[in-house]
Design a protein around this motif. Structure first.
Motif, PDB file in Angstrom:
ATOM      1  N   ILE A   1       0.840  -1.203   0.000  1.00 54.41           N
ATOM      2  CA  ILE A   1       0.000   0.000   0.000  1.00 54.41           C
ATOM      3  C   ILE A   1       0.872   1.249   0.000  1.00 54.41           C
ATOM      4  O   ILE A   1       0.602   2.211  -0.717  1.00 54.41           O
ATOM      5  CB  ILE A   1      -0.981  -0.029   1.191  1.00 54.41           C
ATOM      6  CG1 ILE A   1      -2.027  -1.132   0.972  1.00 54.41           C
ATOM      7  CG2 ILE A   1      -1.645   1.318   1.389  1.00 54.41           C
ATOM      8  CD1 ILE A   1      -2.913  -1.397   2.160  1.00 54.41           C
TER       9      ILE A   1
ATOM     10  N   ASP B   1       1.092   4.180  -2.849  1.00 57.90           N
ATOM     11  CA  ASP B   1       0.969   5.602  -2.527  1.00 57.90           C
ATOM     12  C   ASP B   1       2.153   6.397  -3.067  1.00 57.90           C
ATOM     13  O   ASP B   1       1.980   7.486  -3.633  1.00 57.90           O
ATOM     14  CB  ASP B   1       0.836   5.809  -1.020  1.00 57.90           C
ATOM     15  CG  ASP B   1      -0.499   5.337  -0.477  1.00 57.90           C
ATOM     16  OD1 ASP B   1      -1.447   5.151  -1.272  1.00 57.90           O
ATOM     17  OD2 ASP B   1      -0.590   5.147   0.755  1.00 57.90           O
TER      18      ASP B   1
ATOM     19  N   GLN C   1      -5.389   3.183  -7.560  1.00 57.72           N
ATOM     20  CA  GLN C   1      -6.318   3.327  -6.441  1.00 57.72           C
ATOM     21  C   GLN C   1      -7.226   2.108  -6.309  1.00 57.72           C
ATOM     22  O   GLN C   1      -7.594   1.725  -5.197  1.00 57.72           O
ATOM     23  CB  GLN C   1      -7.130   4.609  -6.581  1.00 57.72           C
ATOM     24  CG  GLN C   1      -6.286   5.852  -6.409  1.00 57.72           C
ATOM     25  CD  GLN C   1      -5.426   5.816  -5.147  1.00 57.72           C
ATOM     26  OE1 GLN C   1      -5.924   5.643  -4.050  1.00 57.72           O
ATOM     27  NE2 GLN C   1      -4.124   5.960  -5.329  1.00 57.72           N
ATOM     28  N   ALA C   2      -7.578   1.482  -7.428  1.00 61.14           N
ATOM     29  CA  ALA C   2      -8.378   0.261  -7.370  1.00 61.14           C
ATOM     30  C   ALA C   2      -7.583  -0.868  -6.705  1.00 61.14           C
ATOM     31  O   ALA C   2      -8.111  -1.585  -5.835  1.00 61.14           O
ATOM     32  CB  ALA C   2      -8.818  -0.143  -8.775  1.00 61.14           C
TER      33      ALA C   2
ATOM     34  N   ARG D   1      -5.067  -0.479  -4.654  1.00 56.71           N
ATOM     35  CA  ARG D   1      -4.895  -0.093  -3.250  1.00 56.71           C
ATOM     36  C   ARG D   1      -6.134  -0.411  -2.443  1.00 56.71           C
ATOM     37  O   ARG D   1      -6.069  -0.893  -1.315  1.00 56.71           O
ATOM     38  CB  ARG D   1      -4.573   1.389  -3.165  1.00 56.71           C
ATOM     39  CG  ARG D   1      -4.217   1.844  -1.777  1.00 56.71           C
ATOM     40  CD  ARG D   1      -4.097   3.359  -1.710  1.00 56.71           C
ATOM     41  NE  ARG D   1      -3.540   3.815  -0.459  1.00 56.71           N
ATOM     42  CZ  ARG D   1      -4.204   3.828   0.695  1.00 56.71           C
ATOM     43  NH1 ARG D   1      -5.449   3.396   0.746  1.00 56.71           N
ATOM     44  NH2 ARG D   1      -3.625   4.266   1.789  1.00 56.71           N
ATOM     45  N   SER D   2      -7.291  -0.163  -3.033  1.00 55.11           N
ATOM     46  CA  SER D   2      -8.557  -0.419  -2.349  1.00 55.11           C
ATOM     47  C   SER D   2      -8.725  -1.914  -2.058  1.00 55.11           C
ATOM     48  O   SER D   2      -9.149  -2.312  -0.968  1.00 55.11           O
ATOM     49  CB  SER D   2      -9.707   0.109  -3.183  1.00 55.11           C
ATOM     50  OG  SER D   2     -10.934  -0.206  -2.599  1.00 55.11           O
ATOM     51  N   VAL D   3      -8.413  -2.734  -3.040  1.00 57.80           N
ATOM     52  CA  VAL D   3      -8.510  -4.192  -2.854  1.00 57.80           C
ATOM     53  C   VAL D   3      -7.554  -4.652  -1.768  1.00 57.80           C
ATOM     54  O   VAL D   3      -7.915  -5.468  -0.893  1.00 57.80           O
ATOM     55  CB  VAL D   3      -8.237  -4.925  -4.188  1.00 57.80           C
ATOM     56  CG1 VAL D   3      -8.064  -6.416  -3.971  1.00 57.80           C
ATOM     57  CG2 VAL D   3      -9.345  -4.647  -5.177  1.00 57.80           C
TER      58      VAL D   3
ATOM     59  N   ALA E   1      -6.319  -2.847   0.690  1.00 55.50           N
ATOM     60  CA  ALA E   1      -6.727  -2.309   1.983  1.00 55.50           C
ATOM     61  C   ALA E   1      -7.892  -3.095   2.580  1.00 55.50           C
ATOM     62  O   ALA E   1      -7.978  -3.284   3.790  1.00 55.50           O
ATOM     63  CB  ALA E   1      -7.101  -0.833   1.849  1.00 55.50           C
ATOM     64  N   ARG E   2      -8.783  -3.579   1.731  1.00 56.03           N
ATOM     65  CA  ARG E   2      -9.907  -4.388   2.225  1.00 56.03           C
ATOM     66  C   ARG E   2      -9.447  -5.725   2.785  1.00 56.03           C
ATOM     67  O   ARG E   2     -10.053  -6.237   3.718  1.00 56.03           O
ATOM     68  CB  ARG E   2     -10.909  -4.637   1.102  1.00 56.03           C
ATOM     69  CG  ARG E   2     -11.754  -3.447   0.806  1.00 56.03           C
ATOM     70  CD  ARG E   2     -12.825  -3.773  -0.168  1.00 56.03           C
ATOM     71  NE  ARG E   2     -13.409  -2.536  -0.667  1.00 56.03           N
ATOM     72  CZ  ARG E   2     -13.884  -2.374  -1.853  1.00 56.03           C
ATOM     73  NH1 ARG E   2     -13.888  -3.376  -2.713  1.00 56.03           N
ATOM     74  NH2 ARG E   2     -14.382  -1.222  -2.220  1.00 56.03           N
TER      75      ARG E   2
END
Length: 80
Positions: free
Chosen positions: A6, A10, A70-71, A73-75, A77-78
């Motif tokens: 992550i 960033d 960002q997609a 990163r979102s996956v 982070a979940r």
């Protein structure tokens, strides 16, 4: 490990944004900052440019890369 990924996403997002800003400023190609940003971002931006050709002189490839980052990163982070 996920936290490191992550963080890298960033950092790469910041590099892509720097590439966009540097394209507006148009620094000398010999500038070390410009060369570094170009070297680190071009391997990802070049294929994106082939997928999305410029529209009216605007290069939308950084937007595609940022959305993809960002997609991802979102996956990540979940699942963290």
């Amino acid at each position: 490990m996920l936290l490191l990924l992550i963080l890298l996403i960033d950092l790469y997002t910041i590099l892509v944004l720097a590439a966009v800003i540097l394209s507006w400023i148009r620094l000398s190609p010999g500038n070390p900052v410009s060369q570094l940003v170009h070297t680190l971002t071009e391997p990802v931006l070049a294929p994106a440019r082939r997928m999305i050709p410029p529209l009216g002189g605007l290069d939308l490839s950084p937007m595609l890369v940022l959305i993809a980052l960002q997609a991802i990163r979102s996956v990540l982070a979940r699942s963290f």
